[in-house]
Design an enzyme around this catalytic site. Structure first.
Site, mmCIF file in Angstrom:
data_model
loop_
_atom_site.group_PDB
_atom_site.id
_atom_site.type_symbol
_atom_site.label_atom_id
_atom_site.label_comp_id
_atom_site.label_asym_id
_atom_site.label_seq_id
_atom_site.Cartn_x
_atom_site.Cartn_y
_atom_site.Cartn_z
ATOM 1 N N ASP A 136 -103.138 37.865 -20.941
ATOM 2 C CA ASP A 136 -101.714 38.089 -20.620
ATOM 3 C C ASP A 136 -101.060 39.073 -21.583
ATOM 4 O OD1 ASP A 136 -101.831 35.999 -18.580
ATOM 5 O OD2 ASP A 136 -101.814 34.596 -20.258
ATOM 6 N N LYS A 172 -102.181 44.235 -20.017
ATOM 7 C CA LYS A 172 -103.193 45.249 -19.685
ATOM 8 C C LYS A 172 -102.836 46.003 -18.410
ATOM 9 C CE LYS A 172 -106.393 42.074 -19.820
ATOM 10 N NZ LYS A 172 -105.620 40.964 -20.408
ATOM 11 N N GLY A 200 -104.353 37.668 -13.817
ATOM 12 C CA GLY A 200 -103.178 38.231 -13.162
ATOM 13 C C GLY A 200 -102.582 39.363 -13.963
ATOM 14 N N HIS A 201 -102.405 40.502 -13.315
ATOM 15 C CA HIS A 201 -101.768 41.638 -13.959
ATOM 16 C C HIS A 201 -100.477 41.953 -13.222
ATOM 17 C CE1 HIS A 201 -105.840 43.228 -15.690
ATOM 18 N NE2 HIS A 201 -105.381 42.162 -16.307
ATOM 19 N N GLN A 250 -108.373 38.703 -18.658
ATOM 20 C CA GLN A 250 -108.278 37.712 -19.733
ATOM 21 C C GLN A 250 -108.240 38.404 -21.100
ATOM 22 O OE1 GLN A 250 -111.022 36.771 -17.302
ATOM 23 N NE2 GLN A 250 -109.601 35.559 -16.138
#
Length: 415
Positions: A12, A15, A39-40, A216
């Site tokens: 988180d 990225k 999740g991005h 991650q």
């Protein structure tokens, strides 16, 4: 040659924003590990995009986006994610060697989290059980969806179901549910499945620019993270080669991504976690809720020891420092500079990190940096903000070359 973006905390870190901001300079963007547990979040001109499997270069029209062989794919989740971008033919490619997450994997994941006395805190999306099947040579890959008959797929899934101990449900019902779940996705995904390793080799031979995107963070790496409270894949730089097919000598530059503080989702050791007002300010001001799960993230001070460890693991050439603006208006800002471990002060990450206590130093705060779109010059940042950045840089031993002061693509300072 390829460059690499990797998270150096517990995930988180931001990225997605960095990949999106840099994608204008690359032809290929490659996601190489993890699943839809990652999740991005990307914000472009005020519009928010939540990505889980599709690489973060999807917003940039000239980019070819590759989901590599190291990723595990839940087909329905991928199709749903693809729908928000319209026609992706020629812009999205899925490795024919990537493994498939079945409903049975999600059921196993949920059962494991509910039954164990020491829950990992997974997203319960079947990631771990899918990787387990991959290693056990029981997995189903994207190429199987294309080339196996319905009967052959049924047999493969049936064999997997029989390997589950103490199965209480009806085998035929489970088989039907799992088979139909993937059968209905085949025709939608078929045009996007390719030998992505060969595709990348050809791109490399032509001198095309490639950016590898990790999911991650390094502290969740299966080997070097806070085991067993880790993810099921290799999240550090070495995983980029296995998960894409590129050779180690193909990677030219490694850019590590870190927040100006620390967060973690799920259970496990987190030495600098703050349970008081400071942690709550970070959570509120930083909107620290998971892109995938919506869970509130655990928040705390920047951990220099963990960051330095991760930079060495990844061979980071430079660092991008994210969410500096979240620290605006604080009077004092703590930094974890060492640990007290078994009655000794240490500056390394022990294998049993849960037994380490943080040792802090304080830095003076500053006023406002949030959304400094007009500030493209590092020298125009508040004096104490620059002092904080330079102190982190000195302690970690790696240059901080990019600073983010807001969620939008434009709120970025290149140093």
């Amino acid at each position: 040659m390829a460059d690499l973006i990797v998270g150096i905390q517990w995930g988180d870190e931001g990225k997605g924003k960095v990949v999106d901001a840099l994608s204008k300079d690359y032809r290929y963007i490659v996601r190489y590990q993890g699943g839809h547990n990652a999740g991005h979040t990307i914000v472009v001109r005020g519009k928010k995009y939540a990505l889980h499997l599709i690489p973060s270069g999807i917003i940039t029209q000239h980019c070819c986006n590759i989901i590599g062989n190291g990723v595990v794919i839940e087909p329905s989740a991928l199709i749903e994610e693809m729908a928000q971008f319209g026609d992706l033919k020629g812009r999205l490619f899925i490795s024919d060697r990537a493994h498939i997450i079945l409903p049975i994997h999600q059921a196993i994941d949920i059962a494991n989290e509910q039954s164990t006395q020491k829950a990992i805190g997974t997203t319960r999306k079947g990631i771990g059980p899918c990787y387990t099947d991959k290693v056990a040579r029981l997995g189903i890959r994207m190429c199987d969806l294309l080339y196996l008959s319905r009967e052959e797929l049924s047999t493969r899934i049936y064999e997997r179901i029989l390997a589950i101990p103490k199965l209480d449900s009806n085998i035929d019902t489970i088989l039907h549910t799992n088979l139909e779940h993937i059968i209905k996705t085949i025709e939608v995904l078929r045009p996007f499945v390719a030998n992505t390793t060969t595709l990348l080799w050809e791109a490399e031979s032509k001198g095309e620019s490639i950016l590898l995107e990790g999911a991650q963070g390094s502290m969740l790496d299966i080997d070097h993270g806070t085991y067993p409270f880790v993810t099921s894949s290799t999240t550090i730089a070495s995983g980029a080669c296995a998960g894409s097919g590129l050779a180690p000598k193909s990677i030219k530059k490694v850019l590590g991504i870190m927040k100006a503080y620390c967060t973690r989702v799920g259970n496990g050791p987190f030495p600098s976690e703050d349970f008081g007002a400071f942690g709550e300010i970070l959570r509120t001001q930083g909107a620290e809720f998971g892109t995938t799960t919506g869970r509130a993230r655990r928040c705390g001070a920047f951990d220099v020891v963990a960051a330095r460890y991760a930079c060495r693991l990844n061979g980071c050439d430079e660092i991008a420092l994210m969410k500096l603006d979240v620290l605006d208006m604080l009077e004092r800002i703590p930094i974890c500079v060492a640990y007290m471990y078994r009655n000794e002060r240490i500056t390394y990450v022990p294998s049993d990190l849960e037994n380490a206590e943080p040792i802090y130093e304080d830095m003076p705060g500053w006023s406002n940096t949030k959304g400094c779109k007009d500030i493209k010059n590092y020298d125009l940042l508040p004096k104490n903000a620059k002092a904080y950045i330079e102190r982190l840089e000195s302690l970690i031993g790696t240059k901080i070359s990019l600073i983010s002061t807001g969620a939008d693509r434009e709120s970025t300072i290149y140093r």
